[in-house]
Design a protein around this motif. Structure first.
Motif, short mmCIF file in Angstrom:
data_model
loop_
_atom_site.label_atom_id
_atom_site.label_comp_id
_atom_site.label_asym_id
_atom_site.label_seq_id
_atom_site.Cartn_x
_atom_site.Cartn_y
_atom_site.Cartn_z
N GLU A 170 0.81 -1.21 0.00
CA GLU A 170 0.00 0.00 0.00
C GLU A 170 0.85 1.27 0.00
OE1 GLU A 170 -3.38 0.52 -0.13
OE2 GLU A 170 -3.44 -1.59 -0.70
N GLY A 171 2.16 1.12 0.18
CA GLY A 171 3.05 2.27 0.11
C GLY A 171 3.42 2.91 1.43
N TYR A 172 3.02 2.30 2.56
CA TYR A 172 3.33 2.89 3.85
C TYR A 172 4.68 2.42 4.40
CZ TYR A 172 -1.58 4.15 3.69
OH TYR A 172 -2.78 4.66 3.30
N LEU A 173 5.20 1.35 3.87
CA LEU A 173 6.51 0.84 4.28
C LEU A 173 7.36 0.57 3.05
CD1 LEU A 173 5.65 -1.81 7.06
CD2 LEU A 173 6.57 0.49 7.40
N GLU A 174 8.65 0.56 3.26
CA GLU A 174 9.60 0.14 2.24
C GLU A 174 10.49 -0.92 2.88
OE1 GLU A 174 11.60 3.74 1.30
OE2 GLU A 174 10.09 4.40 -0.16
N SER A 175 11.00 -1.83 2.07
CA SER A 175 11.87 -2.87 2.63
C SER A 175 13.00 -3.18 1.65
CB SER A 175 11.07 -4.15 2.92
OG SER A 175 10.83 -4.88 1.72
N ASP A 176 13.93 -4.00 2.12
CA ASP A 176 15.06 -4.37 1.26
C ASP A 176 14.68 -5.46 0.26
OD1 ASP A 176 14.84 -6.58 2.89
OD2 ASP A 176 16.66 -6.17 4.03
N GLY A 177 13.46 -5.99 0.36
CA GLY A 177 12.97 -6.93 -0.64
C GLY A 177 13.45 -8.36 -0.48
N PHE A 178 14.08 -8.69 0.65
CA PHE A 178 14.55 -10.05 0.86
C PHE A 178 13.41 -10.94 1.33
CE2 PHE A 178 18.84 -7.93 1.77
CZ PHE A 178 19.15 -7.96 0.42
N ILE A 179 13.77 -12.12 1.79
CA ILE A 179 12.76 -13.08 2.27
C ILE A 179 11.86 -12.39 3.29
CG2 ILE A 179 12.43 -15.27 3.49
CD1 ILE A 179 15.16 -16.12 2.37
N ALA A 180 10.54 -12.65 3.18
CA ALA A 180 9.54 -11.90 3.95
C ALA A 180 9.91 -11.74 5.42
CB ALA A 180 8.18 -12.56 3.79
N LYS A 181 10.21 -12.84 6.10
CA LYS A 181 10.45 -12.77 7.54
C LYS A 181 11.82 -12.19 7.88
CE LYS A 181 7.27 -16.47 8.86
NZ LYS A 181 7.09 -17.72 9.61
N ARG A 182 12.65 -11.97 6.89
CA ARG A 182 13.99 -11.43 7.15
C ARG A 182 14.15 -10.02 6.61
NH1 ARG A 182 17.68 -16.69 5.42
NH2 ARG A 182 16.70 -18.19 6.85
#
Length: 413
Positions: A383-395
């Protein structure tokens, strides 16, 4: 360097306009910059102006002469009228806006001086008025910049800026004087001590206006027309929906907040756990500065396997959203483990293998808290409220996507 054309010369310690002197060297004027002799050129074909009598490398600019003349003229006045202050706050999504105008006022001048230092500020003109200290800045080529505005705000000095950048250098003296002394359209506030408070108040009014609009429209049409009842039954958390209806009718988040603030910090988490679901939800909404009915539908979506905590999904999800997205100022990035640890101190979890008397119950020991919380974080990312490094979901390492906040227009039912 090419000779400059000056509208003002220097004579007897004062600036004097080309229109007030005799032609040629009879003007008896010097350059305000290099103090060499000027000649008054007042022919039939070209605009009247001063020029250096002898070739020179003087770098004094005609714009500087206009600036210097204007501030000296202002400093000699016995009264000064401030411009009106107009503040408007608008919302681009709903096209709503609120505004307010603070009228200008004429002030009696008790004393005036130009380029007199005040702490770390050197205003063009400094007035002592019947209402206190007032600064005036004259802008010809340079306007009040962010650094100076910050200093003005630090000391709380009201400052008016007069924009003379559009005044032609060959403008007759009478028009220059009129522009400097009485043309209110050229005056604006570089800093008004009441502007911030006014903006804050108007912003709150706009938020209330938007909340009322969303509330009225939600009450008139609380269901998404694109979803039929079967879809809604599958997607929505029924308990959370009932709780949301109740929260909209009985909103007490501010009282809960004040009560929790009165409790010592080391006991607040324990006290928070004693709150019922309604109090927790309205408390979260207060922290988010939103009415319960304007929360996004994704906060109340039914968990895939079962609720990971002993509360409707909307309760723990609003809490996580506030702590890790909106109020994440202590530590920008976070991981799944940080969210789980935070939740487990505030929300009770199922005791696996006990408390399920109904053999057909969908809540079994197979509920995976990690998976359910992870899915919520991933949905916030989509939804655009967070950004992540795109690795495995739990990591993954998550960061708040601040550019989306406070973009609450996304929070529509």
């Amino acid at each position: 360097m090419a000779d400059v054309k000056l509208p003002f010369g220097w004579r007897d310690g004062e600036y004097i306009h080309i229109s007030h002197v005799d032609r040629g060297l009879k003007c008896n004027c010097q350059c305000p910059g290099c103090k060499s002799d000027l000649v008054a050129k007042k022919g039939e074909d070209n605009a009247h102006h001063f020029a250096h009598h002898a070739k020179t490398d003087c770098t004094y600019k005609p714009e500087t002469a206009l600036h210097d003349y204007a501030k000296r003229l202002i400093a000699r006045q016995l009264a000064f009228t401030t411009p009106f202050l107009y503040v408007v706050i608008q919302d681009d999504n709903y096209r709503f806006w609120v505004d307010e105008t603070v009228p200008g006022k004429e002030h009696a001048i008790l004393s005036g001086a130009f380029e007199q230092g005040f702490k770390e500020i050197v205003p063009d003109v400094q007035f002592e008025t019947d209402a206190g200290l007032l600064f005036v800045e004259v802008a010809v080529t340079h306007f009040v910049d962010r650094e100076k505005r910050s200093k003005l705000r630090r000391y709380g000095i009201p400052t008016v800026e007069i924009d003379l950048s559009k005044i032609a250098l060959d403008t007759p003296l009478e028009e220059i004087d009129k522009a400097v002394l009485s043309k209110m359209s050229l005056r604006k506030w570089a800093f008004h001590p009441d502007e911030f408070d006014l903006q804050t108040r108007l912003r709150k009014q706009l938020q209330e206006k938007i909340a009322q609009y969303e509330y009225e429209n939600w009450r008139d049409n609380p269901y998404d027309p694109d979803l039929d009842d079967d879809d809604r039954h599958e997607d929505d958390d029924g308990d959370g929906w009932d709780l949301l209806i109740q929260a909209a009718d009985d909103y007490g988040g501010e009282m809960t907040h004040e009560w929790l603030q009165s409790i010592p910090k080391n006991r607040r988490i324990e006290t928070y756990k004693t709150l019922n679901h309604l109090a927790k939800l309205t408390y979260h909404c207060f922290l988010l500065d939103r009415r319960p009915e304007t929360l996004p539908l994704l906060f109340n979506r039914r968990d895939a396997v079962g609720p990971p905590f002993l509360c409707p999904s909307i309760v723990w999800r609003t809490g996580v959203f506030f702590r890790f997205v909106v109020a994440n100022t202590e530590k920008r990035e976070f991981r799944l483990g940080d969210v789980l640890q935070w939740c487990r101190t505030r929300y009770d979890t199922f005791s696996y293998g006990t408390g399920f008397d109904d053999p057909d119950s969908r809540y079994t020991s197979q509920i995976d808290i990690d998976d359910e919380v992870t899915e919520f974080l991933l949905e916030l990312e989509r939804e655009g409220y967070l950004e992540s490094d795109g690795f495995i979901a739990k990591r993954r390492v998550f960061n708040p996507a601040i550019k989306y906040l406070p973009n609450w227009s996304r929070f529509k039912r």
